[in-house]
Write a protein that holds these residues in place. Structure first.
Motif, PDB file in Angstrom:
ATOM      1  N   GLU A 151       0.811  -1.219   0.000  1.00  0.00           N
ATOM      2  CA  GLU A 151       0.000   0.000   0.000  1.00  0.00           C
ATOM      3  C   GLU A 151       0.848   1.274   0.000  1.00  0.00           C
ATOM      4  N   ILE A 152       2.171   1.123   0.094  1.00  0.00           N
ATOM      5  CA  ILE A 152       3.049   2.301   0.088  1.00  0.00           C
ATOM      6  C   ILE A 152       3.257   2.763  -1.353  1.00  0.00           C
ATOM      7  N   ILE A 153       2.906   4.016  -1.626  1.00  0.00           N
ATOM      8  CA  ILE A 153       3.060   4.584  -2.970  1.00  0.00           C
ATOM      9  C   ILE A 153       4.441   5.210  -3.137  1.00  0.00           C
ATOM     10  N   ALA A 154       4.861   5.995  -2.153  1.00  0.00           N
ATOM     11  CA  ALA A 154       6.151   6.678  -2.268  1.00  0.00           C
ATOM     12  C   ALA A 154       6.659   7.091  -0.891  1.00  0.00           C
ATOM     13  N   ILE A 155       7.974   7.286  -0.815  1.00  0.00           N
ATOM     14  CA  ILE A 155       8.621   7.818   0.387  1.00  0.00           C
ATOM     15  C   ILE A 155       9.514   8.958  -0.068  1.00  0.00           C
ATOM     16  N   SER A 156       9.339  10.123   0.559  1.00  0.00           N
ATOM     17  CA  SER A 156      10.141  11.282   0.156  1.00  0.00           C
ATOM     18  C   SER A 156      10.696  11.998   1.378  1.00  0.00           C
ATOM     19  N   LYS A 157      11.862  12.598   1.202  1.00  0.00           N
ATOM     20  CA  LYS A 157      12.509  13.338   2.279  1.00  0.00           C
ATOM     21  C   LYS A 157      11.908  14.734   2.364  1.00  0.00           C
ATOM     22  N   MET A 204       6.905   1.129  -8.046  1.00  0.00           N
ATOM     23  CA  MET A 204       6.628   1.050  -9.481  1.00  0.00           C
ATOM     24  C   MET A 204       5.216   0.578  -9.799  1.00  0.00           C
ATOM     25  N   ASP A 205       4.581  -0.122  -8.867  1.00  0.00           N
ATOM     26  CA  ASP A 205       3.210  -0.573  -9.111  1.00  0.00           C
ATOM     27  C   ASP A 205       2.233   0.598  -9.207  1.00  0.00           C
ATOM     28  N   TYR A 206       2.648   1.775  -8.707  1.00  0.00           N
ATOM     29  CA  TYR A 206       1.759   2.937  -8.706  1.00  0.00           C
ATOM     30  C   TYR A 206       2.185   4.006  -9.712  1.00  0.00           C
ATOM     31  N   ILE A 207       3.228   3.748 -10.480  1.00  0.00           N
ATOM     32  CA  ILE A 207       3.646   4.714 -11.506  1.00  0.00           C
ATOM     33  C   ILE A 207       2.650   4.677 -12.664  1.00  0.00           C
ATOM     34  N   ARG A 208       2.197   5.850 -13.075  1.00  0.00           N
ATOM     35  CA  ARG A 208       1.242   5.937 -14.181  1.00  0.00           C
ATOM     36  C   ARG A 208       1.782   6.724 -15.372  1.00  0.00           C
ATOM     37  N   GLY A 209       2.988   7.302 -15.233  1.00  0.00           N
ATOM     38  CA  GLY A 209       3.551   8.014 -16.366  1.00  0.00           C
ATOM     39  C   GLY A 209       4.775   8.824 -15.995  1.00  0.00           C
ATOM     40  N   SER A 214       9.723  14.457 -14.156  1.00  0.00           N
ATOM     41  CA  SER A 214       8.993  13.920 -13.004  1.00  0.00           C
ATOM     42  C   SER A 214       8.356  12.575 -13.321  1.00  0.00           C
ATOM     43  N   VAL A 215       7.954  11.903 -12.257  1.00  0.00           N
ATOM     44  CA  VAL A 215       7.208  10.663 -12.390  1.00  0.00           C
ATOM     45  C   VAL A 215       5.836  10.896 -11.761  1.00  0.00           C
ATOM     46  N   VAL A 216       4.797  10.408 -12.420  1.00  0.00           N
ATOM     47  CA  VAL A 216       3.419  10.625 -11.959  1.00  0.00           C
ATOM     48  C   VAL A 216       2.864   9.318 -11.413  1.00  0.00           C
ATOM     49  N   THR A 217       2.282   9.378 -10.213  1.00  0.00           N
ATOM     50  CA  THR A 217       1.746   8.178  -9.572  1.00  0.00           C
ATOM     51  C   THR A 217       0.224   8.129  -9.689  1.00  0.00           C
ATOM     52  N   SER A 218      -0.343   7.020  -9.276  1.00  0.00           N
ATOM     53  CA  SER A 218      -1.783   6.776  -9.430  1.00  0.00           C
ATOM     54  C   SER A 218      -2.645   7.753  -8.654  1.00  0.00           C
ATOM     55  N   ASN A 219      -2.093   8.364  -7.607  1.00  0.00           N
ATOM     56  CA  ASN A 219      -2.859   9.345  -6.828  1.00  0.00           C
ATOM     57  C   ASN A 219      -2.611  10.762  -7.333  1.00  0.00           C
ATOM     58  N   ASP A 222       3.160  14.263  -8.445  1.00  0.00           N
ATOM     59  CA  ASP A 222       4.363  14.342  -9.276  1.00  0.00           C
ATOM     60  C   ASP A 222       5.587  14.343  -8.373  1.00  0.00           C
ATOM     61  N   PHE A 223       6.527  13.455  -8.664  1.00  0.00           N
ATOM     62  CA  PHE A 223       7.774  13.411  -7.910  1.00  0.00           C
ATOM     63  C   PHE A 223       8.934  13.696  -8.856  1.00  0.00           C
ATOM     64  N   PRO A 224       9.933  14.448  -8.387  1.00  0.00           N
ATOM     65  CA  PRO A 224      11.071  14.759  -9.268  1.00  0.00           C
ATOM     66  C   PRO A 224      11.837  13.503  -9.649  1.00  0.00           C
ATOM     67  N   ILE A 225      12.443  13.544 -10.818  1.00  0.00           N
ATOM     68  CA  ILE A 225      13.203  12.412 -11.310  1.00  0.00           C
ATOM     69  C   ILE A 225      14.594  12.907 -11.711  1.00  0.00           C
ATOM     70  N   SER A 226      15.591  12.088 -11.460  1.00  0.00           N
ATOM     71  CA  SER A 226      16.962  12.462 -11.787  1.00  0.00           C
ATOM     72  C   SER A 226      17.140  12.530 -13.301  1.00  0.00           C
ATOM     73  N   ARG A 227      17.507  13.693 -13.815  1.00  0.00           N
ATOM     74  CA  ARG A 227      17.659  13.855 -15.270  1.00  0.00           C
ATOM     75  C   ARG A 227      18.786  12.994 -15.809  1.00  0.00           C
ATOM     76  N   THR A 228      19.840  12.840 -15.032  1.00  0.00           N
ATOM     77  CA  THR A 228      20.987  12.062 -15.514  1.00  0.00           C
ATOM     78  C   THR A 228      20.700  10.568 -15.539  1.00  0.00           C
ATOM     79  N   GLN A 229      19.656  10.140 -14.819  1.00  0.00           N
ATOM     80  CA  GLN A 229      19.356   8.714 -14.757  1.00  0.00           C
ATOM     81  C   GLN A 229      17.985   8.369 -15.310  1.00  0.00           C
TER      82      GLN A 229
END
Length: 247
Positions: A151-157, A204-209, A214-219, A222-229
């Motif tokens: 049930e955990i979608i994401a963890i952020s600092k 990853m089960d909750y990633i929708r795009g 950024s990465v967009v989740t099912s809820n 938007d979470f930032p994404i590393s451009r270099t990776q």
């Protein structure tokens, strides 16, 4: 530590089970945190609280005034967090077949002896131990919480400069503010969790795009994404999703 609830309208049952649990703890490598309820209504009120304490298991009497144990169990199973292990107590065997409808783990007849209790608790502890990796214990200002990892979608600092090592855990139905580091949870959780940024882990089960940054989740967060990776992250996600559908 296993968290359990005991629901019975007979205080003598509370006292007897309390003694049984204490003796079981002395003889086995297992510790319990127990909460006692005197009616089905009281137990349901606990479950309907916004920040209710989740239980690993419930000892639930069937014959109670007001809402009986079977109806109480049915209402609990209808809730979002309904995967608690249920052990029914009854003076009669008549309800055994009906108890199957709420996925009961055990059906125990009163009066309950310690020998029977011990054998069933050994089986319960083994069962819960085998599924322990499916839950995570998160301690926040409300106390200890049992959260299914699925049930955990994401963890952020948290970015606030005055906050050190504080993480926000976002689940499908609530959020938790805990102490810890992203690196430690990234290692602890592993697949399907993916470190998409130095301060963000996403399930990853909750990633929708994905967007350009950024990465967009099912809820719809938007979470930032590393451009270099970003290419490596997208490749990892694609391989994971492809693997889920291989028969």
């Amino acid at each position: 530590m296993l968290f359990g609830g005991v629901c019975d309208d007979d205080k003598e049952i509370h006292e007897g089970l309390s003694q049984f649990f204490s003796e079981f703890e002395r003889n086995n490598d297992c510790k319990f945190h127990l909460t006692y309820f005197s009616s089905g209504e009281e137990l349901l009120e606990h479950y309907l609280c916004k920040n209710f304490e989740k239980f690993h298991f419930l000892f639930l009497d069937i014959e109670m005034a007001g809402i009986n144990g079977l109806e109480t169990a049915k209402q609990i199973r209808s809730l979002t967090n309904n995967d608690v292990t249920i052990i029914f107590l009854s003076s009669y065997p008549d309800y055994v077949m009906e108890s199957f409808d709420v996925l009961t783990f055990q059906y125990l007849l009163k009066p309950l002896t310690y020998d029977v209790f011990e054998s069933k608790m050994m089986r319960l502890c083994a069962h819960l131990s085998s599924t322990a990796k499916q839950v995570m214990f998160l301690k926040d200002q409300r106390g200890q919480n049992i959260v299914p990892i699925s049930e955990i979608i994401a963890i952020s600092k948290l970015k606030h400069s005055l906050v050190q090592n504080k993480l926000q855990v976002i689940t499908t139905d609530q959020e938790f503010l805990i102490t810890g580091t992203i690196s430690s949870y990234s290692v602890k959780l592993g697949i399907p969790f993916l470190l998409v940024y130095r301060s963000v882990i996403v399930n990853m089960d909750y990633i929708r795009g994905f967007t350009a940054n950024s990465v967009v989740t099912s809820n719809q967060l938007d979470f930032p994404i590393s451009r270099t990776q970003i290419k490596q992250i997208k490749d990892t996600y694609a391989k994971y999703m492809a693997g889920k559908f291989i028969i």
